[in-house]
Design a protein around this motif. Structure first.
Motif, PDB file in Angstrom:
ATOM      1  N   THR A  50     -87.154 -92.189 -41.853  1.00 19.07           N
ATOM      2  CA  THR A  50     -88.551 -92.702 -42.162  1.00 19.07           C
ATOM      3  C   THR A  50     -88.815 -92.788 -43.593  1.00 19.07           C
ATOM      4  O   THR A  50     -88.489 -91.822 -44.346  1.00 19.07           O
ATOM      5  CB  THR A  50     -89.492 -92.263 -41.454  1.00 19.07           C
ATOM      6  N   ILE A  84     -80.721 -96.454 -39.787  1.00 19.91           N
ATOM      7  CA  ILE A  84     -81.940 -97.413 -39.902  1.00 19.91           C
ATOM      8  C   ILE A  84     -82.854 -96.701 -40.714  1.00 19.91           C
ATOM      9  O   ILE A  84     -83.075 -95.489 -40.733  1.00 19.91           O
ATOM     10  CB  ILE A  84     -82.497 -97.253 -38.330  1.00 19.91           C
ATOM     11  N   THR A  95     -87.097 -97.240 -42.047  1.00 17.41           N
ATOM     12  CA  THR A  95     -88.346 -97.530 -41.773  1.00 17.41           C
ATOM     13  C   THR A  95     -89.511 -97.669 -43.312  1.00 17.41           C
ATOM     14  O   THR A  95     -89.114 -96.425 -44.042  1.00 17.41           O
ATOM     15  CB  THR A  95     -89.040 -97.186 -40.751  1.00 17.41           C
ATOM     16  N   LYS A 104     -90.366-104.044 -47.484  1.00 21.25           N
ATOM     17  CA  LYS A 104     -89.015-104.009 -47.396  1.00 21.25           C
ATOM     18  C   LYS A 104     -88.387-103.301 -49.024  1.00 21.25           C
ATOM     19  O   LYS A 104     -89.028-103.193 -49.870  1.00 21.25           O
ATOM     20  CB  LYS A 104     -88.713-105.445 -47.611  1.00 21.25           C
ATOM     21  N   HIS A 156     -80.304-101.010 -41.690  1.00 19.60           N
ATOM     22  CA  HIS A 156     -81.135-101.693 -40.871  1.00 19.60           C
ATOM     23  C   HIS A 156     -82.608-101.394 -41.142  1.00 19.60           C
ATOM     24  O   HIS A 156     -82.938-100.054 -41.014  1.00 19.60           O
ATOM     25  CB  HIS A 156     -80.806-101.360 -39.462  1.00 19.60           C
ATOM     26  N   ILE A 195     -86.575-101.765 -40.591  1.00 21.10           N
ATOM     27  CA  ILE A 195     -87.565-102.042 -39.652  1.00 21.10           C
ATOM     28  C   ILE A 195     -88.920-101.780 -40.590  1.00 21.10           C
ATOM     29  O   ILE A 195     -89.193-100.686 -40.984  1.00 21.10           O
ATOM     30  CB  ILE A 195     -87.679-101.078 -38.507  1.00 21.10           C
ATOM     31  N   ALA A 235     -92.913-101.066 -40.647  1.00 19.49           N
ATOM     32  CA  ALA A 235     -93.820-100.540 -39.748  1.00 19.49           C
ATOM     33  C   ALA A 235     -94.854 -99.712 -40.632  1.00 19.49           C
ATOM     34  O   ALA A 235     -94.184 -98.805 -41.424  1.00 19.49           O
ATOM     35  CB  ALA A 235     -93.112 -99.591 -38.522  1.00 19.49           C
ATOM     36  N   GLN A 246     -93.743 -99.161 -32.116  1.00 17.44           N
ATOM     37  CA  GLN A 246     -92.972-100.228 -32.539  1.00 17.44           C
ATOM     38  C   GLN A 246     -91.517 -99.699 -32.887  1.00 17.44           C
ATOM     39  O   GLN A 246     -90.353-100.636 -32.657  1.00 17.44           O
ATOM     40  CB  GLN A 246     -93.596-100.940 -33.578  1.00 17.44           C
ATOM     41  N   VAL A 247     -91.417 -98.759 -33.713  1.00 12.41           N
ATOM     42  CA  VAL A 247     -90.192 -98.326 -34.216  1.00 12.41           C
ATOM     43  C   VAL A 247     -89.324 -97.836 -32.932  1.00 12.41           C
ATOM     44  O   VAL A 247     -88.406 -97.970 -33.017  1.00 12.41           O
ATOM     45  CB  VAL A 247     -90.311 -97.232 -35.311  1.00 12.41           C
ATOM     46  N   GLN A 275     -88.168-100.786 -30.871  1.00  9.53           N
ATOM     47  CA  GLN A 275     -87.080-101.367 -31.396  1.00  9.53           C
ATOM     48  C   GLN A 275     -85.776-100.815 -31.642  1.00  9.53           C
ATOM     49  O   GLN A 275     -84.675-101.324 -31.548  1.00  9.53           O
ATOM     50  CB  GLN A 275     -87.651-101.980 -32.814  1.00  9.53           C
ATOM     51  N   VAL A 276     -85.886 -99.424 -31.934  1.00 13.73           N
ATOM     52  CA  VAL A 276     -84.706 -98.914 -32.241  1.00 13.73           C
ATOM     53  C   VAL A 276     -83.870 -98.582 -30.884  1.00 13.73           C
ATOM     54  O   VAL A 276     -82.651 -98.881 -30.595  1.00 13.73           O
ATOM     55  CB  VAL A 276     -84.764 -97.374 -32.626  1.00 13.73           C
ATOM     56  N   GLN A 299     -82.380-101.961 -29.449  1.00 18.17           N
ATOM     57  CA  GLN A 299     -81.227-102.468 -30.331  1.00 18.17           C
ATOM     58  C   GLN A 299     -80.163-101.696 -30.414  1.00 18.17           C
ATOM     59  O   GLN A 299     -78.953-102.153 -30.246  1.00 18.17           O
ATOM     60  CB  GLN A 299     -81.794-102.981 -31.876  1.00 18.17           C
TER      61      GLN A 299
END
Length: 262
Positions: free
Chosen positions: A17, A39, A41, A45, A54, A56, A58, A68-69, A72-73, A76
């Motif tokens: 994160t 990943i 977050t 961006k 990757h 995300i 959030a 949400q995280v 989605q994790v 996916q």
């Protein structure tokens, strides 16, 4: 045991994160180098786009952002093996306790304490079911060395994170999940560099003198400089690796000696 340091996290899914800049970016890069699928977050961006990480978008300071995280994790990637709760920070005004509102306290606690709690709650069931996983909580030396004038809620939140992390480790270590805390001191991120440049210009001193003034305010750093993000990332890289397989429930301070007591 024989370990391949360059590929020791191959097959692992990791989430960092606040992974778009500063220490978070360095941690994400370090885990990627070790072979993990990484990943990251953040609310915005990353400035430097990379196809290897990757992303995300959030806001983890809100319950719906953490959910949400998690959703989605798991949708996916199917599972999460490594969770680095790195996101944190303080935006409260200086001036001590009297200038702090309920909003200041609540916003700081949401970001620095409740966001990690919610993410842990979302990913731990899968780790426990598999009997394997690592959770890292990034705290701060302010948990034991608070700067009351400007970051009182932040220091209190990180102290709570330390206590929570230890308690969580006691609960899930018998189930195969390791939980560790890393408490950095002052880190020389890009934001810190801009901060020092502003001090330099406004006070008509060199950047080196500006840096020394901040270190003096912290009570001094015996090592003589802030940490580099990559140095913090290297510690994380070790702690999440098989080489640290017996480590859990412990706080690791990386502060160049800032805290002078045992």
């Amino acid at each position: 045991m024989d370990f391949n340091f360059e590929n020791e996290l191959a097959g692992k899914i990791a989430l960092v994160t606040g992974g778009t800049k500063g220490a978070g970016k360095a941690i994400a890069d370090r885990l990627l180098k070790a072979g993990a699928t990484v990943i990251i977050t953040a609310r915005n961006k990353p400035e430097e786009q990379t196809s290897h990480l990757h992303f995300i978008a959030a806001d983890l300071s809100k319950p719906e952002g953490t959910q949400q995280v998690v959703d989605q994790v798991l949708h996916q990637f199917g599972q999460l093996d490594i969770l680095v709760n790195n996101m944190g920070g303080s935006e409260t005004p200086g001036g001590g306790f009297a200038v702090l509102s309920d909003h200041d306290w609540e916003a700081t606690l949401q970001t620095n304490l409740l966001a990690p709690v919610r993410l842990d709650r979302g990913f731990l069931p899968g780790m426990v079911e598999r009997g394997n996983g690592v959770i890292i909580h990034i705290a701060s030396i302010q948990a034991t060395l608070p700067l009351y004038d400007a970051t009182l809620p932040y220091a209190a939140a990180k102290a709570g994170l330390l206590n929570y992390s230890k308690s969580l480790s006691n609960e899930v270590a018998p189930k195969g999940v390791r939980v560790l805390t890393v408490s950095p001191g002052w880190i020389r991120t890009e934001n810190v560099k801009f901060f020092l440049e502003r001090i330099s210009q406004s006070s008509n001193v060199s950047v080196e003198q500006a840096q020394q003034s901040v270190m003096d305010a912290l009570g001094g750093i015996p090592f003589g400089r802030p940490a580099e993000p990559e140095e913090v990332a290297e510690l994380i890289g070790f702690l999440v690796s098989p080489r640290a397989g017996y480590l859990t429930g412990t706080e690791y301070v990386i502060d160049g000696g800032t805290i002078r007591t045992i």
